[in-house]
Write a protein that holds these residues in place. Structure first.
Motif, PDB file in Angstrom:
ATOM      1  N   ALA A  59      -5.577  -5.138  -1.763  1.00  0.00           N
ATOM      2  CA  ALA A  59      -5.308  -5.492  -0.368  1.00  0.00           C
ATOM      3  C   ALA A  59      -4.034  -4.841   0.213  1.00  0.00           C
ATOM      4  N   ILE A  62      -4.318  -1.012   0.537  1.00  0.00           N
ATOM      5  CA  ILE A  62      -5.231  -0.608   1.613  1.00  0.00           C
ATOM      6  C   ILE A  62      -4.477  -0.648   2.953  1.00  0.00           C
ATOM      7  N   ASN A 166      -7.174  -5.967 -10.503  1.00  0.00           N
ATOM      8  CA  ASN A 166      -5.895  -5.251 -10.639  1.00  0.00           C
ATOM      9  C   ASN A 166      -5.035  -5.580  -9.434  1.00  0.00           C
ATOM     10  N   THR A 167      -3.844  -6.095  -9.724  1.00  0.00           N
ATOM     11  CA  THR A 167      -2.920  -6.515  -8.674  1.00  0.00           C
ATOM     12  C   THR A 167      -1.558  -5.855  -8.886  1.00  0.00           C
ATOM     13  N   THR A 172      -0.680  -2.101  -4.663  1.00  0.00           N
ATOM     14  CA  THR A 172       0.382  -2.550  -3.737  1.00  0.00           C
ATOM     15  C   THR A 172       1.337  -1.379  -3.435  1.00  0.00           C
ATOM     16  N   ALA A 244      -4.743 -11.954  -4.041  1.00  0.00           N
ATOM     17  CA  ALA A 244      -5.628 -12.434  -2.971  1.00  0.00           C
ATOM     18  C   ALA A 244      -5.883 -11.320  -1.974  1.00  0.00           C
ATOM     19  N   ASP A 245      -7.016 -11.431  -1.306  1.00  0.00           N
ATOM     20  CA  ASP A 245      -7.355 -10.489  -0.226  1.00  0.00           C
ATOM     21  C   ASP A 245      -7.260 -11.147   1.141  1.00  0.00           C
TER      22      ASP A 245
END
Ligand code: MRU
Length: 353
Positions: A59, A62, A166-167, A172, A244-245
């Motif tokens: 998120a 993007i 994957n965070t 990010t 979270a998205d």
């Protein structure tokens, strides 16, 4: 738990993007972990295509990429109706993926700056500066969230955590959200081990998370998604930590498909369930998770892997790539602004207005 190292000395991980002013390079995440290949975009259309095709994903990443896409649209505008060209670029970027609200949040921020510009020259400078601010602020938010989360968890001895999707730095502006908390635990020598769900069907866990953590020397065990219940039942894991998205006004959380099942498992096994996301992921305009548009991707992502068939050709597939975890199953939502404990509409309003 005091760490003497300042945030700017922390290892932020392998970055997903490189900004050059006239172009944006994105690490092609579809090819990891076998190949490190960078794709260069000189315009918003190229960036939109990279987002659609999952060259860049996650998120916050993007949103940041889209912001750079708008900056590129200004940089390469024809000079005639430059305002129409930039607005068209914003529209095109907004159509790239539907669920992560960070995309729309970043585009709205860019559009607000755009409307204040009186000339193309001014737009080129101000939009590039705004995209860089969005990028830098995301990295700062990740450091702040990791600090908040550690204070909240306050482990007395090293713990093990399970994560999904994957965070990390790849998702990010660097360091990561849930993976930032994991990095921070590791920096403080409070991490025993990370269990990384492989995250079917796109395999963000095995291809990206296991790769990021192994590169940075963080102890990781990769597991099939279906093994999570057995891992929790064994008592090896103290916390499930995910990103979270989109987070709605009542604290419901859209995240990678499979997150909801983990939250149910966590409650059953009395394991903590933490969501870590910057405030750019919060969408107070939506009352609950039922209002979140859930992206469904092509069935080939389930039927095959890199062209190798895994199912009968043409078999019908259901491929929603996100699910919604009800707020009632979440112990804490951690943002850079602070923590919402046992989230509900009152706690969300207190932090996000
Ligand atoms: O489809 P993806 O790979 O873009 O989905 C990513 C996720 O669901 C992540 O968990 C989420 O974006 C948080 S990333 C910091």
């Amino acid at each position: 738990m005091a760490n003497e190292s300042r945030p700017d000395e922390r290892n932020i991980g392998t970055v997903a993007m490189r900004w050059h002013g006239h172009s944006l390079e994105l690490l092609d995440q579809r090819l990891l972990p076998t190949e490190e290949h960078w794709i260069t975009s000189e315009g918003a259309s190229g960036v939109a295509q990279c987002i659609r095709d999952m060259v860049v994903r996650g998120a916050p990443a993007i949103g940041i990429s889209a912001a750079y896409g708008v900056a590129l649209a200004a940089r390469h505008a024809g000079g005639g109706d430059w305002k129409a060209e930039i607005l068209q670029a914003i529209r095109e970027l907004a159509e790239s993926r539907p669920t992560a609200v960070n995309l729309f949040w970043a585009l709205q921020r860019m559009e607000r700056v755009f409307h204040k510009c009186h000339s193309l020259d001014e737009a080129v400078k101000r939009l590039a500066a705004e995209a860089q601010s969005i990028h830098e602020e995301d990295l700062e938010a990740n450091f702040a969230m990791a600090d908040h989360a550690l204070r909240f968890m306050n482990p007395e001895k090293p713990i093990s955590v399970l994560t999904h999707c994957n965070t990390g730095a790849l998702a990010t502006g660097g360091y990561g959200t849930a993976l930032g908390v994991i990095r921070r635990l590791h920096e403080e020598k409070l991490l025993r081990r990370v269990y990384a769900d492989e995250t079917r069907p796109w395999l963000q866990g095995s291809r990206l998370t296991a790769w990021e953590l192994s590169r940075d020397g963080i102890p990781v065990t990769l597991n099939a998604d279906g093994a999570a219940a057995a891992i929790l039942a064994s008592g090896k894991v103290q916390w499930i930590v995910v990103g979270a998205d989109r987070i709605t006004a009542n604290g419901d959380v859209a995240n990678k498909i499979g997150t909801y099942s983990l939250a149910v498992l966590a409650r059953h096994h009395k394991v903590g369930f933490m969501v870590v996301a910057p405030s750019s992921t919060v969408d107070m305009s939506l009352a609950s998770g039922r209002d979140i548009p859930i992206e469904e991707r092509d069935g080939t992502e389930v039927r095959e892997i890199r062209g190798i068939p895994l199912a009968p050709p043409g078999v019908q597939v259901f491929n929603p790539v996100f699910d919604v975890t009800p707020a009632g199953l979440i112990d804490a939502i951690v943002t850079e602004k602070g923590i919402v404990h046992n989230p509900n509409i009152t706690g969300m309003r207190a932090l996000f207005g």
